[in-house]
Structures are given as C-alpha cells and as structure tokens.
Design an enzyme around this catalytic site. Structure first.
Site, short mmCIF file in Angstrom:
data_model
loop_
_atom_site.label_atom_id
_atom_site.label_comp_id
_atom_site.label_asym_id
_atom_site.label_seq_id
_atom_site.Cartn_x
_atom_site.Cartn_y
_atom_site.Cartn_z
CG HIS A 248 -2.31 2.17 -0.49
ND1 HIS A 248 -1.58 2.16 0.95
CD2 HIS A 248 -3.09 3.50 -0.15
CE1 HIS A 248 -2.21 3.00 1.80
NE2 HIS A 248 -2.77 3.90 1.25
NE ARG A 268 1.54 5.29 5.50
CZ ARG A 268 1.31 5.49 4.48
NH1 ARG A 268 2.10 6.38 3.99
NH2 ARG A 268 0.44 5.04 3.65
#
Ligand code: FAD
Ligand code: SF4
Ligand code: SF4
Ligand code: FES
Lengths: 634, 251
Positions: A248, A268
């Site tokens: 990740h 995000r």
C-alpha cells in the site's frame, strides 16, 4: 480431547468467515466459527475506506460492467475473470443486505448509501462509514450471528444449537479421510488453555486472511501468518498468484514503532495530494502509458475533477496502488523524500479542518495520538507498507471450492479475483460476495454427501504442535521470526531482483532448520512464544511460495515488480503460477498453468485499443471473432 | 534518545500471580504495548497480552496502566517521566486467564441478551432511505470498538460480582440506545426495559464510563441520561412510545 461434530466449520471470523458461516447456518447447517482472536476483532475490523459496489447512488452511470472493467484493469488483466464478474454483479446486493441487518452507512442527500472515490474506480463506488467501514462491517455480521443465535434460542432453547463461535482457538492442521482424501475436519488448540480440540466436519471453509506478518513493514496484525494458505497447501490444495503482494503506498513512517500502520486511501479519495521534498505533486510524472488517457495531466484538471467528473479526468494520486507505491519508492530513492524517509501526504491545505475530522476521524485520531501530528494543520509523512496478498488458494469461482473435496476458501486467503493488484474497496466486497458463495458451496457439498468422512492424523497433529514445548535450549522463535521478516522485506519486497530472491530462498532454507529447533518456555496456558513457534511453519512455507513464484515470473505486473524485467509482457499474462507442496511442507513446487480466455460477452466490454496493451496477437484474434459474433447475434 | 524504563507487570495464571519487575529499553515514539512486546521478545517469551491492530481500532489491548484503564497501543511512553515505574495490570473487573489477558466472556453473554435489530417486514434490502442527520446519533454508538474499558471501570460491577447477572453495563446501554434511535428498528424498546431488565437502574451517572472511552463516545450524556429521563417520563404509556417510532421514520 475436546471434540465437536459440525456440518460446516469456518476457520476465520473476519468478513469472509462470518458471511460464510451466516450463509451455512441460514441453509440449515450446523456451523462452527473458529478464530484466533476474540469475536469481533478479526483483521477486517481495521479496514477503513469502504466496500466497493456499483450501486450507482452517487453517479447513476455506474453499473456492474464498469466495476468489472475497473477490477480487470486494476489487476492488469490477470484476474480470474469469472470471479471479477460475479464480484461486480453480486456486490450491491451484499451491501444492501448488511443494511437490512442493521448497518448504518453514511448517506447521500436523497437518503441512499453514500459512495466515495477510490483509486482505480471510475465512479464514486465505496460504501463507507467515515473511515471505520471495517468496524461497521464486522460488527454488523457479528450482530447478525447473534440474531441467528437468538432465533435458535427461541426455537431450541440453546443459543449455540446451530452456530457457535470458538474464539481464541488456532487451527494447525486440516484433517482428511484416509480412504477418500476428502476433508474430514480440523485440529487446533485453545489459546487460553493450550488444550487441543478436534472438529469433525465434512466441509471446511478457510477464511484466514493474509500473510503480511512475514514482512517487517506491514499494515497487518499478528494474525496474518498465512495459516490458511499453509493449511490448504499441506492438505494438498494449490495456491495461485503468490508472487503478487500489494504494498500500500501510504503507511505511516514515523515513529518507528508504528511504521507500516495504514493511512487510508480515502485521504486521497477525498482530496489529499502527494508531494515530494521539493513541493512537487510528483504523481503527474508517473502516469503509465496504459492509463494515459484516463488521468489528468495538470493539477488544475485534477482538482476540477473532484467537483465535475463528467468533464475532467481524475488526478494521478488515484492511480492503482501498485503505481503509486512504486512512484513513492522512486522519489525516496532519488533523494526527494521527506525527513523521515517517506513523502508528504497533505490534506490540510485541501479541506477545511472540520471536514477533515468529519470524513477522516480515525486518521485524525491516529496521527494525533501516535505521531503528534495534526493532519488538519500539517502534512503527514507516508511510505509503502506490505498490505495485502493477491495470491491465495485456487478455487472454483462460483462455489469457492478448492481442489481438495470438502475444502472451500473465501476472502484474502483465496486467490484469483484480484489478479496482480487489488483495487481499494474491492476486498470488503469480495469478503461478502465470496463469503456467501463459500457458505452456500459448502452447504451444497454437504447435502450431496452419502457418507460422513472420518478424520485421521490427529495424533500426528498433536505431536507436531507440542514439539516446541518439549525442546529445551533451542532457538528463540521471536528471533527466527524477525529474521524472516527482514529477509522478505529486503529481498522479496516492493522491487525484486533474481539474485536477491535466490538469496532469500537460501535464507528461508536456513530459517526452516532453525524454526524446526525452536524451544518455548512456560506452560500451555496463553503462551505467545509457543504460539509463534507454531506459526513459523506457516510463515516460512508461504514465504517460500512467494519467493519461488516471484523468481519465476520474468516480468513486472501489479504487485510484482522486477528490476531485471521491468516491463509487462502479453506472454506472461497468459501464464498463472500455481504452488503445491508435500503434506510435510517439503517439495514446494511452482508450475505454470494457462489462463483461460475471457468469455466473449465479457471481453467485448473493452475497446480493442485498450486490450492491445495487454493481450497477445492470438488473443486479439479471439476478441475480433467474439466481436463479430456479437454483431451477428444482434 | 532511548532509555531504560522500569516496568512492573502483573504475571500469573490459574488464580495466582504477582507483580514482576523489569528494566527494559524504550525508544522514541513508542507506546506501552511496544514495551510489552519487547519484554516478550527479550525477557518473558510467554508473557500473555491481547492485541491486533496497534492503532486503537480493535479494542483488544485493554489493560490497566498505573491503575488507569487504557488501550496499551494508544498510551505513549512520552506521557511518563523516564524515572517513573510503570505498573501494568490486567482489567480488574474480569477474571484473569494469564498475565494481562482476562476472561471477557461476560460481555459476549450480555450482548446476546439485547434483542437484535428488527427491521419492518415490508422494506426490502436496497430500499432503505435514511438521512445523515437521522443515522448520526446511532453512528456515534456504533463507533464502539468493544474494548470493554467502560465495563471494567463501572463501579456497579467492578467490585460487585453479585451485580453482574442483572447489569448489562455501559457498552450495552449504548447498544440499546443505538437500536432505539435506529430509523428502521420497529421493535418495542421502551426504556423501562433497559431500566428493569438490563440494569440501567443500577447506574447512578458517575460518568466514569464516558471518561475512559477511547472512542470518546458520550455514553452517559447521549445514551444513559436520555434513556433514564424517558423511562421516568413515559412509564406505562405505550401510545407515546408508538408515536415516537412513527415520528422517527417519517422525519
Ligand atoms: C489497515 C487496513 C485497512 C484496510 N482497508 C480496506 C478498505 O478500506 N477496503 C477494503 O476493501 N479492504 C481493506 N483492507 C483489506 C481488508 O480489510 C482485508 O483484506 C480483509 O478484511 C480480509 O478479510 P478476511 O475475512 O479474509 O480475513 P480477516 O478479517 O483477516 O479474518 C481472518 C480470520 O481468520 C482467523 N484465523 C487466521 N488463522 C487462523 C487459524 N490458524 N485458526 C483459526 N483462525 C484463524 C483470524 O483469527 C481471523 O478471525 C484493509 C486492510 C488493512 C490491514
Ligand atoms: S455512569 Fe453509570 S454505567 Fe457509567 S460508569 Fe457510572 S454507574 Fe457505570
Ligand atoms: S463504549 Fe467506549 S469504552 Fe465502552 S467498549 Fe465501546 S469503545 Fe470501549
Ligand atoms: S491493539 Fe487494537 S486497540 Fe490496541
């Protein structure tokens, strides 16, 4: 020895295990749920961002076909396409069903389930509750189990008549019928007492999650020692796609003790941006060719997209995870990293403080409490962390049946669905969709049986589990574990090379010897040193599969990046790597297997120009034929 | 940056135990759970402790640190001075299995005593429509990570084993409140039931539960007090109860 008879034994109480158990019980099967932690604490509880399902609540253009396409793209077309299809089609029903069991997702203005943006998803698609979606999911399923138990109490006077949870109980071996080779049950120990326990059952569903604890920097908990992967392998089932591990892009990097803990992608999705030490939004420099026409090329366009998705392309911070993780890795290597060795992730300049605390409460809390960072006022520092294994038990897409009769698998422990890279949010939906299918598959299998299998191998399993306690003066299991974590992190990590992987394999051989010589002091009562010594077998076996498969695959794709073979090749897309092992864990073999061609009606959901980036000439000819057929039929 | 800290950790099993002294390395940014893990890896391999997420999300690592109920993974070492001796003991309200691990099955039994979510028969999955403002109140209670620190601290059962059978505890009072406030729950959840069947009557609003809750759920202000008030208000008035349900759905 404690012994129980069941129709279906589900190993794992995360999203996949609970959903499978609920299904088996709803189909009238006597069901046991076995798990290593307390009920309600499985890894799923940590999931933050959401569950992907094309309900079309926020953008009505969304549907299963768009979701299917995104999933295949995210996995670089290596996915088991039947699983990707079923997943995209079933997911909305599975999410709605949770609502009927009491889940309270965040809402849209018109009262439907709200959906958020995530990397690789064309439309806002993730059903969520702030950034604690996993908690909502597991609590809802846990409460559904309790509701079923209450029904049983009313009918039979016993909460546990049809579904019982064996918490803090670790399975160390699957048991088979000697005559037929079919699954006959499972063997384990109770963590609280160290007493052994045997489950006598014709069907076992593995839902044990992932393998991240073989790496130093990981978002995964102690539970993720690859138990289910190893149990299946030792029972004669096969693992597929083990070379693909998702790093990740955004784990915490500081303080050292929390290194690897996840920073949700929702940061995000909700507007957060990545910057290097020069202040540059570097993701614009890393848009790969295959995604060129789908991502914004200027900051202005990327920013406009959050409010107007019809006329703008998404910002490259929302590329699939493998792309973002590699980009961060490159920036840090090029000397443009943050002071603590990551890059900057900033949401403070993008959203008002109160929006941040409303949408990302647990991230706010996590940084405040653990790193003394106020994310509403300053950027976070983040870097890649080992997060998810795409590889897992090879199963039939519709029923989740493994190659060993009576064995089923669902969730992170199963393989195929996500191809070479999983999209965020596609795991929680995967758990629900395939958990239910595994429960149904196991129930149907039990219905068709004419004779109950007889478990064998209990004494051997018992002796194996006791070994570390019987030795004195052997290796410290914590040290062996740490050494393995370093080996995998450094040599089979985010960027891989042939020499390093060969070195890792030699290292693993040595560690196997050391693991075979660990000694655990203390009693059998709740003894973590002993538990770890037992888990080492699984971690080593799974790590060997990962390293062997990774060494064989001479290309870079999704969660497998080779420094010495940096490009993706169409030839390799057709080849799946499948691992097997002997019942004692020796003789780990990796063999190639052909990826079956996609069904005509599915492949024609894509444009030829896109497929050209992934497929061989032969496959493109198949596509042309499929297209022609479709035209003729219509 | 690193220093040696003095720890006293409760160790024992099968009903016997004692505090054991350790001297152990501490590095910048570490939390109490890190130190417990270091003890396991270097000095006490069989030291029992529960944990999973290490980020305050799973509620496994509940313990008492210098007598205060806390999550080990969210208690930073920087909150102590370097010369302080840190005492770590298991939750006091539940029987100890070994070292820092308790038998918390009490809580799972209580969970079964609360009638489950009951949706209306005529609404199909996918047809649920709720406004954010209407789900928000229940969502606060659904943040609960079941660390059981509130159960542990509540004086009604902390030192009164005899109250356990009749008392669900704050964690389950918020569960009742959550269901009562759920826009689609149609079950009869008149607050008298909480008061009488689940032991809300024992609570004298000391607020200790709210103070320890790592999720900052306002257990007393938002769940217990409103339920108690309503229990007094509407004793024996089924019509008022019915009205509130109908109102809840149409708003
Ligand atoms: C921090 C974090 C955030 C994430 N966020 C998201 C997200 O927003 N969206 C998304 O889609 N995915 C997310 N993921 C991924 C997703 O949460 C996991 O892939 C998923 O929860 C795995 O679920 P599972 O049911 O397969 O297994 P788990 O939930 O891990 O459950 C495994 C179960 O198996 C049991 N078990 C294991 N071995 C044994 C054994 N030997 N004997 C008995 N029991 C055993 C364990 O005790 C546990 O109960 C996230 C992952 C992490 C780590
Ligand atoms: S407020 Fe009530 S429930 Fe909470 S700790 Fe005090 S007595 Fe217990
Ligand atoms: S209400 Fe708070 S203190 Fe009580 S169990 Fe839940 S999270 Fe823990
Ligand atoms: S380990 Fe999960 S709350 Fe502490």
């Amino acid at each position: 020895m404690e012994r129980h008879e069941y129709d279906v034994v589900v190993i794992g109480a995360g999203g996949a295990g609970l959903r499978a158990a609920i299904e088996a019980r709803q189909q009238g099967k006597r069901t046991a749920i076995v798990c290593k932690s307390l009920f309600g604490k499985a890894h799923t509880v940590m999931a933050e961002g959401g569950a992907a399902a094309a309900m079309g609540n926020v953008n009505p253009n969304d549907n299963w076909m768009v979701h299917f396409r995104d999933t295949m793209r995210g996995g670089k077309f290596l996915n088991n396409w039947r699983m990707a299809e079923l997943h995209a089609k079933d997911a909305p029903d599975r999410v709605w069903e949770l609502e009927a069991w009491g889940a309270l997702f965040d809402r849209t203005k018109d009262g439907k389930i709200s959906q958020r943006n995530f990397g690789g998803h064309e439309y806002p698609r993730l059903a969520h509750v702030g950034d604690r979606t996993g908690l909502e999911l597991i609590r809802t399923l846990q409460q559904r189990v309790v509701a079923l138990q209450q029904e049983d109490e009313e009918l039979h006077g016993d909460f546990e008549a049809y579904i019982k949870v064996f918490a803090e109980c670790t399975v160390t071996r699957l048991l088979k019928d000697e005559e037929t080779g079919a699954i006959a049950g499972a063997f384990g120990y109770r963590r609280e007492t160290g007493d052994f326990i045997v489950f006598d059952a014709p069907a076992v569903v593995l839902a044990t999650g992932g393998i991240g604890k073989s790496f130093v920097v990981t978002s995964n908990s102690w539970e993720y020692t690859g138990d289910g992967h190893a149990l299946a392998l030792l029972a004669g089932a096969k693992l597929i796609n083990m070379e693909f591990i998702q790093f990740h892009p955004t784990g915490m990097v500081w303080p050292p003790s929390v290194r690897g803990i996840l920073v949700t992608e929702s940061v995000r999705g909700d507007g957060g941006v990545l910057r290097n030490s020069e202040g540059r939004r570097f993701m614009f420099d890393y848009i790969p060719d295959v995604f060129k026409d789908k991502y914004a090329t200027t900051e202005e366009e990327g920013d406009r997209w959050y409010t107007d998705q019809a006329n703008n392309r998404r910002p490259p911070e929302l590329l699939p995870r493998d792309e973002v993780a590699r980009a961060i890795n490159s920036e840090v290597k090029a000397g443009r990293g943050s002071p603590q060795g990551g890059v900057f992730l900033d949401v403070s300049t993008r959203l008002p403080a109160e929006e941040i605390t409303r949408r990302l409460p647990s991230m706010y809390h996590q940084f405040k409490e653990l790193a003394d960072v106020d994310i509403t006022a300053e950027p976070m520092q983040v870097g890649p962390t080992c997060h998810y294994v795409m590889g897992g038990i090879e199963v039939d897409a519709d029923t989740q049946a493994a190659s060993v009769p009576g064995l089923f698998a669902a969730g992170e422990v199963s393989g195929g669905m996500h191809g070479s890279n999983r999209l965020g949010g596609n795991s929680l939906s995967d758990l629900l969709v395939f958990g239910r299918r595994a429960g149904a598959g196991a129930s149907a299998y039990v219905n068709d049986l004419t004779r109950r299998p007889v478990p064998s191998g209990v004494e051997e399993a018992k002796a194996e589990a006791l070994e570390p306690l019987e030795r004195t003066g052997g290796e410290n299991p914590y040290e062996v574990h740490h050494e393995l974590q370093r080996t995998m992190n450094d040599l089979v990590g985010i960027i891989r090379k042939a020499e390093e992987m060969s070195e890792a394999l030699q290292g693993i051989e040595k560690l196997k010897e050391r693991a075979g010589n660990t000694a655990s002091t203390g009693s059998r009562i709740y003894n973590p040193g002993w538990h770890l010594a037992i888990d080492l077998r699984n971690m080593l076996l799974v790590s060997e599969c990962v390293a062997r498969a990774a060494l064989l695959r001479q290309e870079s794709r999704g969660g497998h990046t080779r420094d010495d073979f940096p490009t993706m090749t169409a030839e390799w897309r057709r080849r799946l790597l499948v691992c097997s092992a002997a019942p004692d864990g020796s003789n780990v073999k990796v063999e190639e297997q052909a990826q079956p061609s996609m069904r005509g009606d599915l492949i024609t959901l894509f444009e030829r120009s896109e497929l050209e980036k992934y497929l061989t000439e032969d496959e493109l000819a198949e596509f042309d034929a499929a297209l022609e057929n479709a035209v003729k039929e219509s | 940056m690193g220093y040696k800290a003095k720890f006293r950790v409760w160790r024992g099993e099968s009903g016997e135990g004692r505090l054991e002294d350790f001297t152990v390395e501490v590095n910048e940014g570490e939390v109490v759970l890190d130190i417990i893990h270091r003890l396991q890896a270097t000095q006490a391999p069989d030291l029992a402790v529960r944990w999973n997420c290490k980020a305050g999300k799973c509620g496994s690592c509940s313990m008492e640190i210098n007598g205060k109920p806390r999550l080990g993974c969210m208690t930073r070492m920087s909150t102590f001075t370097e010369d302080e001796t840190i005492t770590v003991t298991p939750l006091r309200t539940f029987p100890v299995i070994k070292d820092l691990v308790c038998d918390v099955s009490f809580n799972y039994e209580k969970a079964r005593e609360i009638p489950s979510f009951t949706p209306p028969a005529d609404v199909k999955p996918g047809e649920y429509r709720m406004q954010q403002v209407d789900v928000q109140r229940s969502q606060e209670f659904r943040k609960c990570i079941e660390c059981f620190l509130c159960q542990n601290v509540c004086h009604v059962i902390r030192d009164h084993e005899e109250n356990k059978p009749a008392f669900a505890g704050p964690r389950f009072f918020i569960r009742i409140a959550e269901l009562d406030m759920h826009p689609y729950d149609v079950r009869d959840r008149r607050p008298q039931a909480a008061q009488e069947e689940h032991g809300l009557g024992y609570c004298n609003i000391t607020k200790c539960c709210t103070e320890v809750c790592p999720e900052h759920i306002k257990i007393t202000d938002n769940a217990i007090i409103p339920m108690k008030e309503r229990a007094v208000d509407r004793k024996y008035d089924p019509l008022v109860w019915l009205g509130s349900k109908i109102f809840k759905r149409s708003s």
